[in-house]
Motif scaffolding. Structure first.
Motif, PDB file in Angstrom:
ATOM      1  N   ALA A  18       1.131  49.432 -24.216  1.00 34.34           N
ATOM      2  CA  ALA A  18       2.034  48.625 -25.026  1.00 34.34           C
ATOM      3  C   ALA A  18       3.086  47.969 -24.139  1.00 34.34           C
ATOM      4  O   ALA A  18       3.405  46.782 -24.287  1.00 34.34           O
ATOM      5  CB  ALA A  18       2.695  49.489 -26.096  1.00 34.34           C
ATOM      6  N   LEU A  19       3.628  48.737 -23.185  1.00 39.53           N
ATOM      7  CA  LEU A  19       4.598  48.192 -22.237  1.00 39.53           C
ATOM      8  C   LEU A  19       3.990  47.042 -21.443  1.00 39.53           C
ATOM      9  O   LEU A  19       4.610  45.982 -21.279  1.00 39.53           O
ATOM     10  CB  LEU A  19       5.062  49.303 -21.284  1.00 39.53           C
ATOM     11  N   ASP A  20       2.776  47.237 -20.960  1.00 36.06           N
ATOM     12  CA  ASP A  20       2.106  46.223 -20.155  1.00 36.06           C
ATOM     13  C   ASP A  20       1.893  44.928 -20.953  1.00 36.06           C
ATOM     14  O   ASP A  20       2.151  43.824 -20.448  1.00 36.06           O
ATOM     15  CB  ASP A  20       0.759  46.766 -19.669  1.00 36.06           C
ATOM     16  N   VAL A  21       1.458  45.067 -22.205  1.00 35.93           N
ATOM     17  CA  VAL A  21       1.220  43.888 -23.042  1.00 35.93           C
ATOM     18  C   VAL A  21       2.536  43.177 -23.362  1.00 35.93           C
ATOM     19  O   VAL A  21       2.611  41.940 -23.307  1.00 35.93           O
ATOM     20  CB  VAL A  21       0.488  44.291 -24.341  1.00 35.93           C
ATOM     21  N   LEU A  22       3.561  43.946 -23.689  1.00 40.30           N
ATOM     22  CA  LEU A  22       4.862  43.343 -23.998  1.00 40.30           C
ATOM     23  C   LEU A  22       5.392  42.557 -22.801  1.00 40.30           C
ATOM     24  O   LEU A  22       5.854  41.419 -22.941  1.00 40.30           O
ATOM     25  CB  LEU A  22       5.862  44.431 -24.394  1.00 40.30           C
ATOM     26  N   LYS A  23       5.325  43.166 -21.624  1.00 37.35           N
ATOM     27  CA  LYS A  23       5.793  42.491 -20.409  1.00 37.35           C
ATOM     28  C   LYS A  23       4.992  41.218 -20.160  1.00 37.35           C
ATOM     29  O   LYS A  23       5.539  40.190 -19.752  1.00 37.35           O
ATOM     30  CB  LYS A  23       5.663  43.427 -19.209  1.00 37.35           C
ATOM     31  N   GLY A  24       3.693  41.288 -20.410  1.00 38.48           N
ATOM     32  CA  GLY A  24       2.837  40.127 -20.212  1.00 38.48           C
ATOM     33  C   GLY A  24       3.169  38.978 -21.139  1.00 38.48           C
ATOM     34  O   GLY A  24       2.908  37.810 -20.820  1.00 38.48           O
ATOM     35  N   LYS A  25       3.770  39.299 -22.275  1.00 37.02           N
ATOM     36  CA  LYS A  25       4.182  38.272 -23.235  1.00 37.02           C
ATOM     37  C   LYS A  25       5.614  37.802 -23.009  1.00 37.02           C
ATOM     38  O   LYS A  25       6.140  37.006 -23.786  1.00 37.02           O
ATOM     39  CB  LYS A  25       4.039  38.811 -24.665  1.00 37.02           C
ATOM     40  N   GLY A  26       6.238  38.321 -21.961  1.00 37.53           N
ATOM     41  CA  GLY A  26       7.604  37.910 -21.649  1.00 37.53           C
ATOM     42  C   GLY A  26       8.659  38.595 -22.503  1.00 37.53           C
ATOM     43  O   GLY A  26       9.806  38.150 -22.567  1.00 37.53           O
ATOM     44  N   ILE A  27       8.275  39.690 -23.160  1.00 36.98           N
ATOM     45  CA  ILE A  27       9.232  40.450 -23.976  1.00 36.98           C
ATOM     46  C   ILE A  27       9.885  41.506 -23.099  1.00 36.98           C
ATOM     47  O   ILE A  27       9.209  42.267 -22.406  1.00 36.98           O
ATOM     48  CB  ILE A  27       8.523  41.106 -25.174  1.00 36.98           C
ATOM     49  N   GLU A  28      11.206  41.571 -23.124  1.00 34.49           N
ATOM     50  CA  GLU A  28      11.937  42.518 -22.285  1.00 34.49           C
ATOM     51  C   GLU A  28      12.025  43.870 -22.978  1.00 34.49           C
ATOM     52  O   GLU A  28      12.501  43.966 -24.110  1.00 34.49           O
ATOM     53  CB  GLU A  28      13.346  42.009 -21.995  1.00 34.49           C
ATOM     54  N   VAL A  29      11.559  44.910 -22.301  1.00 40.05           N
ATOM     55  CA  VAL A  29      11.709  46.268 -22.812  1.00 40.05           C
ATOM     56  C   VAL A  29      13.008  46.832 -22.243  1.00 40.05           C
ATOM     57  O   VAL A  29      13.099  47.162 -21.065  1.00 40.05           O
ATOM     58  CB  VAL A  29      10.499  47.140 -22.432  1.00 40.05           C
ATOM     59  N   ALA A  30      14.012  46.907 -23.118  1.00 36.10           N
ATOM     60  CA  ALA A  30      15.349  47.299 -22.670  1.00 36.10           C
ATOM     61  C   ALA A  30      15.473  48.798 -22.468  1.00 36.10           C
ATOM     62  O   ALA A  30      16.252  49.267 -21.635  1.00 36.10           O
ATOM     63  CB  ALA A  30      16.396  46.820 -23.677  1.00 36.10           C
ATOM     64  N   CYS A  31      14.709  49.570 -23.248  1.00 37.55           N
ATOM     65  CA  CYS A  31      14.773  51.025 -23.117  1.00 37.55           C
ATOM     66  C   CYS A  31      13.559  51.655 -23.785  1.00 37.55           C
ATOM     67  O   CYS A  31      12.863  51.019 -24.579  1.00 37.55           O
ATOM     68  CB  CYS A  31      16.057  51.584 -23.753  1.00 37.55           C
ATOM     69  N   PHE A  32      13.311  52.905 -23.422  1.00 34.43           N
ATOM     70  CA  PHE A  32      12.317  53.727 -24.097  1.00 34.43           C
ATOM     71  C   PHE A  32      13.034  54.634 -25.103  1.00 34.43           C
ATOM     72  O   PHE A  32      14.177  55.024 -24.885  1.00 34.43           O
ATOM     73  CB  PHE A  32      11.569  54.624 -23.102  1.00 34.43           C
ATOM     74  N   ILE A  33      12.332  54.968 -26.179  1.00 32.75           N
ATOM     75  CA  ILE A  33      12.833  55.956 -27.137  1.00 32.75           C
ATOM     76  C   ILE A  33      11.822  57.091 -27.213  1.00 32.75           C
ATOM     77  O   ILE A  33      10.636  56.863 -27.455  1.00 32.75           O
ATOM     78  CB  ILE A  33      13.013  55.354 -28.543  1.00 32.75           C
ATOM     79  N   THR A  34      12.306  58.316 -26.999  1.00 31.45           N
ATOM     80  CA  THR A  34      11.433  59.485 -27.017  1.00 31.45           C
ATOM     81  C   THR A  34      12.079  60.576 -27.860  1.00 31.45           C
ATOM     82  O   THR A  34      13.228  60.958 -27.613  1.00 31.45           O
ATOM     83  CB  THR A  34      11.188  60.015 -25.591  1.00 31.45           C
ATOM     84  N   THR A  35      11.350  61.079 -28.846  1.00 32.56           N
ATOM     85  CA  THR A  35      11.897  62.119 -29.720  1.00 32.56           C
ATOM     86  C   THR A  35      11.633  63.506 -29.144  1.00 32.56           C
ATOM     87  O   THR A  35      10.555  63.781 -28.613  1.00 32.56           O
ATOM     88  CB  THR A  35      11.301  62.038 -31.128  1.00 32.56           C
ATOM     89  N   VAL A  36      12.639  64.379 -29.296  1.00 33.90           N
ATOM     90  CA  VAL A  36      12.549  65.756 -28.803  1.00 33.90           C
ATOM     91  C   VAL A  36      13.009  66.704 -29.913  1.00 33.90           C
ATOM     92  O   VAL A  36      14.214  66.937 -30.071  1.00 33.90           O
ATOM     93  CB  VAL A  36      13.408  65.956 -27.538  1.00 33.90           C
ATOM     94  N   PRO A  37      12.080  67.231 -30.711  1.00 35.61           N
ATOM     95  CA  PRO A  37      12.470  68.202 -31.740  1.00 35.61           C
ATOM     96  C   PRO A  37      13.077  69.459 -31.108  1.00 35.61           C
ATOM     97  O   PRO A  37      12.538  70.005 -30.139  1.00 35.61           O
ATOM     98  CB  PRO A  37      11.141  68.530 -32.441  1.00 35.61           C
ATOM     99  N   ARG A  38      14.199  69.899 -31.669  1.00 33.41           N
ATOM    100  CA  ARG A  38      14.890  71.054 -31.106  1.00 33.41           C
ATOM    101  C   ARG A  38      14.080  72.337 -31.249  1.00 33.41           C
ATOM    102  O   ARG A  38      14.278  73.288 -30.480  1.00 33.41           O
ATOM    103  CB  ARG A  38      16.268  71.207 -31.765  1.00 33.41           C
ATOM    104  N   GLU A  39      13.163  72.367 -32.215  1.00 37.26           N
ATOM    105  CA  GLU A  39      12.346  73.568 -32.396  1.00 37.26           C
ATOM    106  C   GLU A  39      11.469  73.855 -31.178  1.00 37.26           C
ATOM    107  O   GLU A  39      11.110  75.010 -30.928  1.00 37.26           O
ATOM    108  CB  GLU A  39      11.433  73.411 -33.624  1.00 37.26           C
ATOM    109  N   ILE A  40      11.101  72.813 -30.439  1.00 41.99           N
ATOM    110  CA  ILE A  40      10.208  73.027 -29.291  1.00 41.99           C
ATOM    111  C   ILE A  40      10.854  72.656 -27.959  1.00 41.99           C
ATOM    112  O   ILE A  40      10.396  73.098 -26.908  1.00 41.99           O
ATOM    113  CB  ILE A  40       8.884  72.244 -29.461  1.00 41.99           C
ATOM    114  N   GLY A  41      11.909  71.851 -27.989  1.00 38.47           N
ATOM    115  CA  GLY A  41      12.585  71.465 -26.741  1.00 38.47           C
ATOM    116  C   GLY A  41      11.722  70.633 -25.816  1.00 38.47           C
ATOM    117  O   GLY A  41      11.976  70.539 -24.613  1.00 38.47           O
ATOM    118  N   ARG A  42      10.690  70.013 -26.389  1.00 39.23           N
ATOM    119  CA  ARG A  42       9.772  69.159 -25.645  1.00 39.23           C
ATOM    120  C   ARG A  42       9.547  67.895 -26.455  1.00 39.23           C
ATOM    121  O   ARG A  42       9.907  67.823 -27.621  1.00 39.23           O
ATOM    122  CB  ARG A  42       8.430  69.868 -25.428  1.00 39.23           C
TER     123      ARG A  42
END
Length: 230
Positions: A18-42
């Motif tokens: 998805a990152l590669d395709v977005l970059k190829g279309k000239g869309i700037e990826v400003a940040c990544f979002i990653t969820t970390v549930p506290r129940e697992i800490g991962r």
């Protein structure tokens, strides 16, 4: 003016493409979002250590925004953080690496709407396109390894397999989605065209997480990529 988006980032092949395709279309990826549930800490889904996802962000020169949540308040936490980073990064949209599961898309569109952002699905297609999507990833130059498998579908001999043409041939023999879209397997991308540095993974061991087996790397580091002279 180019669009600025956040990308929902798992660290695996789908979000990387998805990152590669977005970059190829000239869309700037400003940040990544990653969820970390506290129940697992991962990280959610992949069960990856936050430190390894941070390393990916560093290798790609893109900041990672971790969303600390519980399974119960997962959506609310996602929406709350999304509204904050929309202002912080000046976002126009949020992108997801989902391929064809309608339920996943409906959820993504809902949380995007809550922050008045566009929901973008650069890889969206049909279930029957999954094998071609896997081949496209293998031919892309990105390097990924299988880090998690569902025990009821794939045994732990799949852990540590590189995503290459041998993997493509092997996965064809299984009656599952070749891209593992329903969580049959998960991957970790450690190098590729957009990586400024590569992640070296060593000292692997297998651990159990819920109904899955996970490949855990005890040592990992960033290394400069070799450059061709001349």
């Amino acid at each position: 003016m180019n669009k600025r988006v956040a990308l929902s980032w798992s660290g695996g092949k789908d979000s990387c493409m998805a990152l590669d395709v977005l970059k190829g279309k000239g869309i700037e990826v400003a940040c990544f979002i990653t969820t970390v549930p506290r129940e697992i800490g991962r990280t959610f889904g992949h069960g990856e250590k936050m430190s390894l996802v941070k390393l990916q962000g560093e290798a790609l020169n893109i900041p990672v925004e971790f969303i600390s949540c519980t399974f119960e308040d997962y959506t609310l936490s996602f929406e709350t953080v999304l509204k904050r980073i929309k202002e912080e990064y000046g976002l126009d949209g949020i992108a997801f690496g989902d391929l064809y599961l309608e339920g996943h898309r409906e959820w993504g569109e809902k949380v995007a709407e809550s922050a008045n952002l566009e929901a973008i699905y650069p890889l969206w297609g049909k279930k029957e396109d999954a094998l071609q999507a896997l081949q496209t990833f293998i031919e892309s130059g990105y390097q990924a390894v299988v880090i998690r498998v569902r025990e009821d579908i794939l045994d732990d001999s799949w852990l540590g397999k590189r995503l290459d043409f041998t993997f493509l041939d092997d996965i064809k023999m299984k009656e599952i989605c070749p891209m593992g879209e329903s969580g049959e397997y998960h991957t970790f991308v450690f190098d590729g065209p957009l990586f400024n540095k590569k992640i070296v993974l060593t000292q692997p061991e297998i651990i159990s997480l819920e109904t899955t087996k996970k490949l855990e790397f005890l040592h990992y580091e960033l290394k400069q990529k070799e450059t061709l002279n001349g």
